[in-house]
Scaffold this active site. Structure first.
Site, PDB file in Angstrom:
ATOM      1  N   ARG A 108       0.826  -1.203   0.000  1.00 53.29           N
ATOM      2  CA  ARG A 108       0.000   0.000   0.000  1.00 53.29           C
ATOM      3  C   ARG A 108       0.864   1.259   0.000  1.00 53.29           C
ATOM      4  NH1 ARG A 108      -3.577  -1.113   4.441  1.00 53.29           N
ATOM      5  NH2 ARG A 108      -5.015  -1.952   2.943  1.00 53.29           N
ATOM      6  N   TYR A 109       2.044   1.176   0.592  1.00 48.54           N
ATOM      7  CA  TYR A 109       2.912   2.347   0.723  1.00 48.54           C
ATOM      8  C   TYR A 109       4.206   2.099  -0.024  1.00 48.54           C
ATOM      9  CZ  TYR A 109      -0.144   3.021   4.811  1.00 48.54           C
ATOM     10  OH  TYR A 109      -1.221   3.160   5.646  1.00 48.54           O
ATOM     11  N   ARG A 112       7.278   0.312   2.206  1.00 56.27           N
ATOM     12  CA  ARG A 112       7.061  -0.874   3.030  1.00 56.27           C
ATOM     13  C   ARG A 112       5.883  -1.675   2.518  1.00 56.27           C
ATOM     14  NH1 ARG A 112       5.057   3.653   4.828  1.00 56.27           N
ATOM     15  NH2 ARG A 112       3.315   3.870   6.281  1.00 56.27           N
ATOM     16  N   CYS A 128     -11.282  -9.700  14.900  1.00 57.33           N
ATOM     17  CA  CYS A 128     -10.195  -9.671  13.897  1.00 57.33           C
ATOM     18  C   CYS A 128     -10.606  -8.952  12.612  1.00 57.33           C
ATOM     19  CB  CYS A 128      -9.776 -11.094  13.557  1.00 57.33           C
ATOM     20  SG  CYS A 128      -8.558 -11.177  12.228  1.00 57.33           S
ATOM     21  N   ASP A 289     -11.888  -1.859  13.189  1.00 54.39           N
ATOM     22  CA  ASP A 289     -12.194  -1.912  11.760  1.00 54.39           C
ATOM     23  C   ASP A 289     -13.601  -2.476  11.527  1.00 54.39           C
ATOM     24  OD1 ASP A 289      -9.711  -0.931  10.697  1.00 54.39           O
ATOM     25  OD2 ASP A 289      -8.809  -2.798  11.410  1.00 54.39           O
TER      26      ASP A 289
HETATM   27  C1  LIG Z   1      -0.623  -1.174   8.626  1.00 54.74           C
HETATM   28  C2  LIG Z   1       0.071  -1.383   7.386  1.00 54.74           C
HETATM   29  C3  LIG Z   1       1.415  -1.012   7.250  1.00 54.74           C
HETATM   30  C4  LIG Z   1       2.194  -0.390   8.377  1.00 54.74           C
HETATM   31  O1  LIG Z   1       1.855   0.931   8.548  1.00 54.74           O
HETATM   32  P1  LIG Z   1       2.691   1.855   9.566  1.00 54.74           P
HETATM   33  O2  LIG Z   1       1.886   3.092   9.646  1.00 54.74           O
HETATM   34  O3  LIG Z   1       4.050   2.023   8.975  1.00 54.74           O
HETATM   35  O4  LIG Z   1       2.743   1.106  10.878  1.00 54.74           O
HETATM   36  C5  LIG Z   1       2.027  -1.229   6.047  1.00 54.74           C
HETATM   37  N1  LIG Z   1       1.371  -1.765   5.007  1.00 54.74           N
HETATM   38  C6  LIG Z   1       0.073  -2.128   5.092  1.00 54.74           C
HETATM   39  C7  LIG Z   1      -0.565  -2.721   3.916  1.00 54.74           C
HETATM   40  C8  LIG Z   1      -0.611  -1.952   6.289  1.00 54.74           C
HETATM   41  O5  LIG Z   1      -1.891  -2.324   6.370  1.00 54.74           O
HETATM   42  S1  SF4 Z   2      -6.379  -9.924  15.079  1.00 57.48           S
HETATM   43 FE1  SF4 Z   2      -6.723 -11.546  13.557  1.00 57.48          FE
HETATM   44  S2  SF4 Z   2      -4.734 -11.809  12.538  1.00 57.48           S
HETATM   45 FE2  SF4 Z   2      -4.357 -10.737  14.477  1.00 57.48          FE
HETATM   46  S3  SF4 Z   2      -3.913 -12.375  15.976  1.00 57.48           S
HETATM   47 FE3  SF4 Z   2      -6.092 -11.904  16.131  1.00 57.48          FE
HETATM   48  S4  SF4 Z   2      -7.031 -13.409  14.755  1.00 57.48           S
HETATM   49 FE4  SF4 Z   2      -4.868 -13.328  14.196  1.00 57.48          FE
END
Ligand SMILES: *Cc1c(COP(=O)(O)O)cnc(C)c1O
Ligand code: SF4
Length: 367
Positions: A108-109, A112, A128, A289
């Site tokens: 997404r970024y 990273r 979750c 979420d």
């Molecule tokens: C959460 C997430 C990250 C990490 O985001 P930070 O703001 O750097 O902690 C990186 N990629 C994806 C796809 C994410 O969902």
């Molecule tokens: S939030 Fe979802 S992915 Fe994270 S530890 Fe819990 S069950 Fe596993």
């Protein structure tokens, strides 16, 4: 009963319990056998379990057996409320799919990405955000898919950080982990490797020297622990956090704001302080979420902001995570306040201090 017979009986009883508890609970029968649910709930929960996996580790079962921790109970024991869905809820609440160029990668970024090697966890949190991807029986990457994902990372020189998420990446064997980490170590553009894991708080027995040695295969590994309530930081858990910190692995935490679990300033303060005492820096507090069947866990954003406000000032700055929302649709994580500054003119701001008084600030760098 003579004393020695009584103590023998108690040893036998204790052993019977520990044998019974060695296994994780994974179904309604297990929930009934562990007396976590009354029989009259089993029909509704059968439906829940068909939709969303259940797993409760022996360590969590022990914590639940020791006494009253509704905050832990609610996180892992399924509830009929999970069958209710709101129109806002979605099976892909943070838009992962739109950013997945190949299996196991969510990109997404620019600098990273997520590398999800496994889609299983030691526990299944009832709230979750990936509950429709993650679950018992969900397949992780095949060796060929993992090679393809690593090639993708090798070729994109703008990448700087690889985040192993999932599923719980620490459920991989130390041998597989060290294989992946040594490949990442050989990519000069990859500066750090981050793990998102729930394992230390739910299965501290799985954190051992062999695993730590595998993590040390990369010189800059960061662990972000998922933990929501101070009750999760049992003595056994704290001992393993100390082992990780002593090994030189930086530890941070992420928590989800959960209704009736940690949505009050006292619980959050105790959580963040206890984390810091164990050398874990609170990083993110996630607004819940919009995953299906999780409305009973969410608070309003207004409540979340009020909680953050209550902490800012009386509680150490080190205890303050960023309160973030992962936007539905896939636009990423954004800090969602609270706001202290209102701009009243180009060079003029009104700022609220931590006790609620407002101050005027004139910006002498703004013409
Ligand atoms: C959460 C997430 C990250 C990490 O985001 P930070 O703001 O750097 O902690 C990186 N990629 C994806 C796809 C994410 O969902
Ligand atoms: S939030 Fe979802 S992915 Fe994270 S530890 Fe819990 S069950 Fe596993």
């Amino acid at each position: 009963m003579p004393a020695d017979v009584a103590s023998l009986a108690s040893i036998v009883e204790h052993q019977r319990i520990s044998v019974v508890k060695k296994q994780a609970v994974r179904d309604v029968k297990g929930l009934l056998d562990s007396k976590l649910i009354p029989p009259e709930q089993s029909e509704a929960l059968d439906q829940v379990v068909r939709k969303f996996s259940v797993a409760i580790t022996p360590h969590v079962l022990d914590t639940l057996a020791l006494g009253d921790s509704p905050a832990i109970f609610k996180q892992f024991v399924p509830d009929a409320a999970e069958l209710e869905e709101t129109p806002e809820e979605s099976s892909d609440p943070i838009g992962d799919q739109a950013h997945s160029p190949l299996p196991g990668i969510i990109h997404r970024y620019e600098d990273r990405l997520l590398l999800n090697v496994v889609q299983t966890c030691a526990v299944y949190c009832r709230y979750c955000f990936r509950r429709e991807k993650v679950g018992s029986g969900s397949a992780g990457l095949t060796p060929a898919q993992l090679d393809a994902a690593l090639d993708y990372i090798r070729q994109d020189k703008k990448l700087w950080e690889v985040i192993l998420s999932g599923g719980d990446p620490l459920t991989l064997s130390p041998r597989r982990l060290s294989g992946i980490l040594s490949q990442l170590r050989d990519m000069a553009h990859i500066g750090i490797v981050r793990f998102h894991t729930r394992l230390p708080t739910v299965a501290p027995d799985k954190i051992h020297d062999e695993l730590i040695a595998a993590l040390k295969q990369h010189p800059a590994v960061y662990l972000i622990l998922h933990v929501n309530h101070p009750d999760e930081l049992t003595p056994a858990v704290c001992e393993k956090l100390s082992l990780l910190a002593d090994a030189g692995i930086p530890l941070l935490s992420q928590s989800v704001l959960l209704r009736d679990i940690n949505d009050n300033a006292d619980v959050l303060t105790r959580l963040f302080r206890k984390l810091l005492v164990n050398r874990v820096k609170p990083y993110y507090l996630h607004h819940g979420d919009l995953a299906k069947g999780t409305r009973h866990f969410r608070t309003s954003i207004e409540q979340g902001q009020a909680l953050m406000k209550a902490l800012r000032g009386p509680v150490s700055g080190l205890c303050q995570p960023h309160y973030v929302l992962d936007l539905p649709g896939g636009a990423g994580k954004v800090p969602i306040g609270p706001q202290y500054l209102t701009t009243t003119a180009r060079n003029s701001h009104t700022i609220e201090d931590v006790s609620g008084c407002t101050h005027h600030y004139l910006d002498d760098c703004q013409p």
